[in-house]
Scaffold this motif. Sequence first.
Motif, PDB file in Angstrom:
ATOM      1  N   UNK A  59       1.049 -13.281   4.312  1.00  0.00           N
ATOM      2  CA  UNK A  59      -0.113 -12.794   3.567  1.00  0.00           C
ATOM      3  C   UNK A  59      -0.044 -11.275   3.591  1.00  0.00           C
ATOM      4  N   UNK A  60       0.153 -10.672   2.433  1.00  0.00           N
ATOM      5  CA  UNK A  60       0.407  -9.232   2.372  1.00  0.00           C
ATOM      6  C   UNK A  60      -0.698  -8.544   1.588  1.00  0.00           C
ATOM      7  N   UNK A  61      -1.273  -7.494   2.187  1.00  0.00           N
ATOM      8  CA  UNK A  61      -2.362  -6.741   1.579  1.00  0.00           C
ATOM      9  C   UNK A  61      -1.768  -5.515   0.883  1.00  0.00           C
ATOM     10  N   UNK A  62      -2.036  -5.369  -0.415  1.00  0.00           N
ATOM     11  CA  UNK A  62      -1.437  -4.306  -1.223  1.00  0.00           C
ATOM     12  C   UNK A  62      -2.499  -3.704  -2.138  1.00  0.00           C
ATOM     13  N   UNK A  63      -2.370  -2.412  -2.448  1.00  0.00           N
ATOM     14  CA  UNK A  63      -3.360  -1.762  -3.311  1.00  0.00           C
ATOM     15  C   UNK A  63      -2.829  -1.483  -4.709  1.00  0.00           C
ATOM     16  N   UNK A  64      -1.523  -1.536  -4.930  1.00  0.00           N
ATOM     17  CA  UNK A  64      -0.906  -1.094  -6.173  1.00  0.00           C
ATOM     18  C   UNK A  64      -0.503  -2.299  -7.020  1.00  0.00           C
ATOM     19  N   UNK A  65      -1.174  -2.544  -8.176  1.00  0.00           N
ATOM     20  CA  UNK A  65      -0.881  -3.730  -8.977  1.00  0.00           C
ATOM     21  C   UNK A  65       0.575  -3.802  -9.435  1.00  0.00           C
ATOM     22  N   UNK A  66       1.122  -2.701  -9.900  1.00  0.00           N
ATOM     23  CA  UNK A  66       2.508  -2.715 -10.364  1.00  0.00           C
ATOM     24  C   UNK A  66       3.499  -3.040  -9.269  1.00  0.00           C
ATOM     25  N   UNK A  67       3.253  -2.476  -8.101  1.00  0.00           N
ATOM     26  CA  UNK A  67       4.123  -2.741  -6.950  1.00  0.00           C
ATOM     27  C   UNK A  67       4.028  -4.204  -6.536  1.00  0.00           C
ATOM     28  N   UNK A 115       6.240  -9.664  -6.196  1.00  0.00           N
ATOM     29  CA  UNK A 115       6.103 -11.096  -6.441  1.00  0.00           C
ATOM     30  C   UNK A 115       7.286 -11.622  -7.246  1.00  0.00           C
ATOM     31  N   UNK A 116       7.735 -10.843  -8.242  1.00  0.00           N
ATOM     32  CA  UNK A 116       8.884 -11.246  -9.046  1.00  0.00           C
ATOM     33  C   UNK A 116      10.156 -11.287  -8.212  1.00  0.00           C
ATOM     34  N   UNK A 117      10.316 -10.318  -7.325  1.00  0.00           N
ATOM     35  CA  UNK A 117      11.517 -10.286  -6.469  1.00  0.00           C
ATOM     36  C   UNK A 117      11.527 -11.498  -5.541  1.00  0.00           C
ATOM     37  N   UNK A 118      10.382 -11.832  -4.955  1.00  0.00           N
ATOM     38  CA  UNK A 118      10.312 -12.984  -4.062  1.00  0.00           C
ATOM     39  C   UNK A 118      10.628 -14.271  -4.824  1.00  0.00           C
ATOM     40  N   UNK A 119      10.097 -14.392  -6.049  1.00  0.00           N
ATOM     41  CA  UNK A 119      10.355 -15.590  -6.843  1.00  0.00           C
ATOM     42  C   UNK A 119      11.823 -15.714  -7.202  1.00  0.00           C
ATOM     43  N   UNK A 120      12.469 -14.592  -7.523  1.00  0.00           N
ATOM     44  CA  UNK A 120      13.882 -14.636  -7.899  1.00  0.00           C
ATOM     45  C   UNK A 120      14.773 -15.058  -6.742  1.00  0.00           C
ATOM     46  N   UNK A 121      14.295 -14.878  -5.522  1.00  0.00           N
ATOM     47  CA  UNK A 121      15.049 -15.267  -4.332  1.00  0.00           C
ATOM     48  C   UNK A 121      14.639 -16.652  -3.837  1.00  0.00           C
ATOM     49  N   UNK A 122      13.749 -17.316  -4.560  1.00  0.00           N
ATOM     50  CA  UNK A 122      13.286 -18.635  -4.157  1.00  0.00           C
ATOM     51  C   UNK A 122      12.338 -18.607  -2.982  1.00  0.00           C
ATOM     52  N   UNK A 123      11.637 -17.471  -2.793  1.00  0.00           N
ATOM     53  CA  UNK A 123      10.763 -17.305  -1.629  1.00  0.00           C
ATOM     54  C   UNK A 123       9.298 -17.184  -2.015  1.00  0.00           C
ATOM     55  N   UNK A 162       0.825  -1.187   0.000  1.00  0.00           N
ATOM     56  CA  UNK A 162       0.000   0.000   0.000  1.00  0.00           C
ATOM     57  C   UNK A 162       0.862   1.240   0.000  1.00  0.00           C
ATOM     58  N   UNK A 163       1.873   1.230  -0.817  1.00  0.00           N
ATOM     59  CA  UNK A 163       2.791   2.345  -0.920  1.00  0.00           C
ATOM     60  C   UNK A 163       2.570   3.046  -2.244  1.00  0.00           C
ATOM     61  N   UNK A 164       2.835   4.332  -2.300  1.00  0.00           N
ATOM     62  CA  UNK A 164       2.739   5.066  -3.539  1.00  0.00           C
ATOM     63  C   UNK A 164       4.034   4.868  -4.314  1.00  0.00           C
ATOM     64  N   UNK A 165       4.036   3.898  -5.204  1.00  0.00           N
ATOM     65  CA  UNK A 165       5.223   3.529  -5.945  1.00  0.00           C
ATOM     66  C   UNK A 165       4.916   3.522  -7.433  1.00  0.00           C
ATOM     67  N   UNK A 166       5.885   3.784  -8.318  1.00  0.00           N
ATOM     68  CA  UNK A 166       5.673   3.710  -9.753  1.00  0.00           C
ATOM     69  C   UNK A 166       5.481   2.269 -10.190  1.00  0.00           C
TER      70      UNK A 166
END
Length: 555
Positions: free
Chosen positions: A59-67, A72-80, A1-5
């Motif tokens: 379980x993480x609640x987020x509002x920004x699809x791009x973020x 999700x990609x970062x977690x997958x790249x780390x095997x998490x 839920x952060x204002x991120x690009x």
Amino acid sequence: MHQQPESAEINVARVPLWARGAIKHLAGLIADREKPVKVLEFGSGGSTIFLLKQGAEVTSVEHHPGWAESLQAKAASLGLGENLRLLLRDRPYANVVESFARGTTFDILLVDGRERVDCLKAALPLVAPDGLVLLDDAQRSRYWPAFRALAHVRSTMFEDRARSTVIWDLASADQDQRFVAKTFPDAAHWDHPRPGTILVPDLHARSDHVGPGYILRKPLVENDPTIRRLRQLGYIAGEASYTAPHVFRFDNPMIRIDQGRKFVAHRGAVYTNGAGEPFTVAKKPPPFGKVTPLSGLTLDLSAPGAGRFAFFLLSSLPKLDLIGEIGLTLEDIDHILINSGAPWARSLVALACKGKAPDIVAFSQRTPAFGPERMIGFESVRAGRFTPAWVYDFLDRVFAGDADPAQSENLELSPRVYISRQRAQGRRIVNHEEVMKILKPLGFQEVFAEDHPPQVLASALRKTEVLLSPHGAGLANLIFCPANARIIELFGSHYTPQYYYLARDRGQSYSSVPCMNDAGKNALDYHQSAVGEREEINREDIVVPLDVLEAALSG
């Protein structure tokens, strides 16, 4: 839920963005728990990666699809990625709680996104009885209601220069649900170590906002040349920043007041403060001497300087109005500790408690120090000599109505009142007889404030037109005079602006009469930084210039 690009990348090397001590502390708590540790997180980001690395199921609640996609990609790249469940939600984010199956529980609730208080309150029932709750940016006043929701739970507060992170341990909840207690981490985490803070009281609904950096007030443009000169000399400030006072819980402390300072021994350290100061670690504390034990819970109303009427009335007594803000009532209090056992002090406490005051104890030669089993203490409720509006509101409620019929005295006063200091140890009027020859024909009545119970005098002053007095505690009674009253202050070489501020706050007309000391000088001949609060200056008697007094009375 952060204002991120949309293309935001997670900087793993710099996350999570909490106070540094909280990161290590939470990692240790997770390591001690049985796996898997289940986490519900509001606001995804670096904290999500950190939790996954600790072996948690998040379980993480987020509002920004791009973020969310980037995370999700970062977690997958780390095997998490297998241990991460991302929930995309729009406002109100707290409604996500309704989507969980009945009986769902989490070991950790982490709140670091938007609408934090609502999310925390909604998700709290999902946290296991021995679970943990983390709130970041706890220094922000809009998040203070979260502390009330966890008023029965011990917690640990971590601070860096820019932020505060608090972790509550639900397993340590007080059974009586009376306290919000923060046990501070090691002093190495602090630029200015302080004892265990309970809470910054929630005063937002009151008549003036109180938050970090809030400018309390600016004095009105003043045409009085004496006031202008006093301001130039540094006696009168232009403004003051005000923060709601911190409230502290102490377990088995020792407390004493010595040489104008308060000292509190607590958990291996001794803390100290002066009038209007925050607590700091004492470098050379005095011996505590004989310590009188107090069982149960003690409410500490004592403060450096609060043995004097004005300071007690404006700075100590209003602390009674804060106990409700931290979830306590008078029924929870076993003792009230005050500076002075004088009848007026006990009378004020009894009046503010509506006759239901707990046991009142006071410092004295026989009881120079106390050792409460548990104690609630406060920092200053005022900013220097500026007084916030909620203090006036409290005092107006305390002194509302006529004097108690049970009081044996029925005091009737002239509309023109002269509060005398002729029995005091200092600032007496040397040419008192000449002054009275001027005042009596004008209808002034000489009054010794110490002769009357505070409520009786307060009631009698409600129709006052002119209140005149040498600088001193008696002038604090101006708060009981009507808004159209004239306040005339006589000062010598000692001057502080608090009665000027009080009169301005109450909408009264203020004027001053510069008087002389034995050397023929007064505060206008000094600079505040040179005079300060030296005792010899404070106590000097005064000679009133009769022509200046007559001019002030006719103005």
